[in-house]
Scaffold this active site. Sequence first.
Site, PDB file in Angstrom:
ATOM      1  N   ARG A  27       0.851  -1.189   0.000  1.00  0.00           N
ATOM      2  CA  ARG A  27       0.000   0.000   0.000  1.00  0.00           C
ATOM      3  C   ARG A  27       0.889   1.243   0.000  1.00  0.00           C
ATOM      4  O   ARG A  27       1.959   1.266   0.619  1.00  0.00           O
ATOM      5  CB  ARG A  27      -0.887   0.046   1.247  1.00  0.00           C
ATOM      6  N   HIS A  79      -0.770   0.136  -9.735  1.00  0.00           N
ATOM      7  CA  HIS A  79      -1.483  -0.733  -8.784  1.00  0.00           C
ATOM      8  C   HIS A  79      -2.071  -1.946  -9.524  1.00  0.00           C
ATOM      9  O   HIS A  79      -3.269  -2.233  -9.418  1.00  0.00           O
ATOM     10  CB  HIS A  79      -2.573   0.043  -8.032  1.00  0.00           C
TER      11      HIS A  79
HETATM   12  P1  NDP Z   1      -1.948 -11.485   4.954  1.00  0.00           P
HETATM   13  O1  NDP Z   1      -2.898 -10.929   5.944  1.00  0.00           O
HETATM   14  O2  NDP Z   1      -2.106 -12.903   4.535  1.00  0.00           O
HETATM   15  O3  NDP Z   1      -0.449 -11.320   5.469  1.00  0.00           O
HETATM   16  C1  NDP Z   1      -0.011 -10.171   6.122  1.00  0.00           C
HETATM   17  C2  NDP Z   1       1.355 -10.419   6.698  1.00  0.00           C
HETATM   18  O4  NDP Z   1       1.826  -9.199   7.296  1.00  0.00           O
HETATM   19  C3  NDP Z   1       1.335 -11.477   7.815  1.00  0.00           C
HETATM   20  O5  NDP Z   1       2.508 -12.248   7.773  1.00  0.00           O
HETATM   21  C4  NDP Z   1       1.309 -10.613   9.074  1.00  0.00           C
HETATM   22  O6  NDP Z   1       1.886 -11.238  10.236  1.00  0.00           O
HETATM   23  C5  NDP Z   1       2.189  -9.456   8.655  1.00  0.00           C
HETATM   24  N1  NDP Z   1       1.951  -8.289   9.504  1.00  0.00           N
HETATM   25  C6  NDP Z   1       0.786  -7.629   9.714  1.00  0.00           C
HETATM   26  N2  NDP Z   1       0.969  -6.631  10.602  1.00  0.00           N
HETATM   27  C7  NDP Z   1       2.273  -6.680  10.963  1.00  0.00           C
HETATM   28  C8  NDP Z   1       3.060  -5.934  11.865  1.00  0.00           C
HETATM   29  N3  NDP Z   1       2.541  -4.910  12.578  1.00  0.00           N
HETATM   30  N4  NDP Z   1       4.361  -6.263  12.003  1.00  0.00           N
HETATM   31  C9  NDP Z   1       4.896  -7.290  11.299  1.00  0.00           C
HETATM   32  N5  NDP Z   1       4.189  -8.044  10.424  1.00  0.00           N
HETATM   33  C10 NDP Z   1       2.892  -7.732  10.259  1.00  0.00           C
HETATM   34  O7  NDP Z   1      -2.025 -10.520   3.676  1.00  0.00           O
HETATM   35  P2  NDP Z   1      -1.700 -10.885   2.163  1.00  0.00           P
HETATM   36  O8  NDP Z   1      -0.360 -11.510   2.093  1.00  0.00           O
HETATM   37  O9  NDP Z   1      -2.854 -11.578   1.553  1.00  0.00           O
HETATM   38  O10 NDP Z   1      -1.662  -9.398   1.523  1.00  0.00           O
HETATM   39  C11 NDP Z   1      -0.762  -8.425   1.984  1.00  0.00           C
HETATM   40  C12 NDP Z   1      -1.096  -7.080   1.409  1.00  0.00           C
HETATM   41  O11 NDP Z   1      -0.748  -7.005   0.025  1.00  0.00           O
HETATM   42  C13 NDP Z   1      -2.577  -6.708   1.397  1.00  0.00           C
HETATM   43  O12 NDP Z   1      -3.000  -6.256   2.671  1.00  0.00           O
HETATM   44  C14 NDP Z   1      -2.634  -5.620   0.361  1.00  0.00           C
HETATM   45  O13 NDP Z   1      -2.436  -4.374   0.997  1.00  0.00           O
HETATM   46  C15 NDP Z   1      -1.463  -5.921  -0.568  1.00  0.00           C
HETATM   47  N6  NDP Z   1      -1.893  -6.325  -1.904  1.00  0.00           N
HETATM   48  C16 NDP Z   1      -1.521  -5.559  -2.973  1.00  0.00           C
HETATM   49  C17 NDP Z   1      -1.874  -5.910  -4.250  1.00  0.00           C
HETATM   50  C18 NDP Z   1      -1.410  -5.123  -5.413  1.00  0.00           C
HETATM   51  O14 NDP Z   1      -1.862  -5.368  -6.527  1.00  0.00           O
HETATM   52  N7  NDP Z   1      -0.514  -4.178  -5.233  1.00  0.00           N
HETATM   53  C19 NDP Z   1      -2.671  -7.113  -4.511  1.00  0.00           C
HETATM   54  C20 NDP Z   1      -2.998  -7.861  -3.338  1.00  0.00           C
HETATM   55  C21 NDP Z   1      -2.619  -7.462  -2.083  1.00  0.00           C
HETATM   56  P3  NDP Z   1       1.199 -12.556  10.869  1.00  0.00           P
HETATM   57  O15 NDP Z   1       1.493 -13.645   9.866  1.00  0.00           O
HETATM   58  O16 NDP Z   1       1.912 -12.748  12.143  1.00  0.00           O
HETATM   59  O17 NDP Z   1      -0.258 -12.268  10.986  1.00  0.00           O
HETATM   60  C1  OXD Z   2      -5.653  -6.011  -3.102  1.00  0.00           C
HETATM   61  C2  OXD Z   2      -5.209  -5.067  -4.125  1.00  0.00           C
HETATM   62  O1  OXD Z   2      -5.642  -5.685  -1.912  1.00  0.00           O
HETATM   63  O2  OXD Z   2      -5.442  -5.320  -5.317  1.00  0.00           O
HETATM   64  O3  OXD Z   2      -6.031  -7.136  -3.479  1.00  0.00           O
HETATM   65  O4  OXD Z   2      -4.585  -4.061  -3.792  1.00  0.00           O
END
Ligand code: NDP
Ligand code: OXD
Length: 311
Positions: free
Chosen positions: A226, A274
């Site tokens: 993000r 994006h």
């Molecule tokens: P998940 O919820 O599966 O994974 C998030 C990870 O971040 C987990 O490992 C979590 O830790 C970790 N995390 C969260 N908060 C913290 C913190 N404060 N400190 C350290 N680690 C933290 O999300 P996804 O992998 O499915 O997606 C991640 C992000 O990717 C989405 O939220 C979105 O913003 C972005 N995205 C962007 C896209 C694009 O096209 N640019 C497409 C899809 C997604 P824990 O495992 O311990 O919970």
């Molecule tokens: C998502 C994205 O969160 O596309 O899936 O950013």
Amino acid sequence: MAVLIIAPGLKSDWWASELQKRNPDLDVRIWPDAGNPADILYALAWKPPGGALATFPNLRVVFSLGAGVDHLVTDPAFPKQAAISRIVDPYLTAGMREYVLMHVLRHHKNQPALEAQQRDHIWDDSAYELKQADERRIGILGLGELGRSVATALVSLDFDVAGWSRSLKGIPGVDCFHGEDGLAQLIATTQILICLLPLTPQTEGILNSELLDQLPAGACLINAARGGHLVEDDLIPALDSGQLAHATLDVFRTEPLPDDHPFWDHPHITVTPHNASITDPRSVARQIVEGISAVDRGDLPPNSVDLTLGY
Ligand code: NDP
Ligand code: OXD
């Protein structure tokens, strides 16, 4: 019972037809033509206008049309009775894996600098340090659905991979860290930093000058999570001083990126709109239709978001 699609800017008709292919009995409505607000039990939402979801008193589940849910949880009027279900989908994961691999390899092979050489008609195959994949340390912030898949793919290509998450993980071949000390340890050795964190109050602005300064000089950054993770004003000084060699950015604080934004023309920034990974209605509609049936039966929705954590 009706399902509302509230996703301005997305192809709502396509979503409606993919839902109805899987369950022709669904009453699917497209915002703003919601009909009687009391009918709406389920919503498919992507960046809904602030406060709009609060107008549906019987809303049970909001299906985020992306993996991220920051566009929902930051709405102060988000209806308290509704659960959030987010997307976990093999195509979405594959799309992100492909995007990150492409840009890691691009940095690993010094491709941005080679493209600059081409623009200046320079033939020089000696200008860059020879590094093997196992000498290239990649650090991944976030080891969830996307980060874990990226990490595993990079391990399979022999990269030296580390990752950081809130709770400690065990992923074969990956040096896993957590907590503030863990972040500092990961950053100190990372040559290519990848951000795949959710945007929460804890992660907002995490890519700031303090963190970028702790990377080894000449590191690269890939932010596909993000725009709010990056303190934008801290990036260009880090690139101009050489502390960072290059940044690949898919996400921005303001999207679309404004035409006069300095990132567009910076020689060491790659901008993508994006689209690192795009939700595919053909695959995700099935997850949503099954989720609706599950909730109708009294089960929990799939991939429920923990609203106390915000992701
Ligand atoms: P998940 O919820 O599966 O994974 C998030 C990870 O971040 C987990 O490992 C979590 O830790 C970790 N995390 C969260 N908060 C913290 C913190 N404060 N400190 C350290 N680690 C933290 O999300 P996804 O992998 O499915 O997606 C991640 C992000 O990717 C989405 O939220 C979105 O913003 C972005 N995205 C962007 C896209 C694009 O096209 N640019 C497409 C899809 C997604 P824990 O495992 O311990 O919970
Ligand atoms: C998502 C994205 O969160 O596309 O899936 O950013």
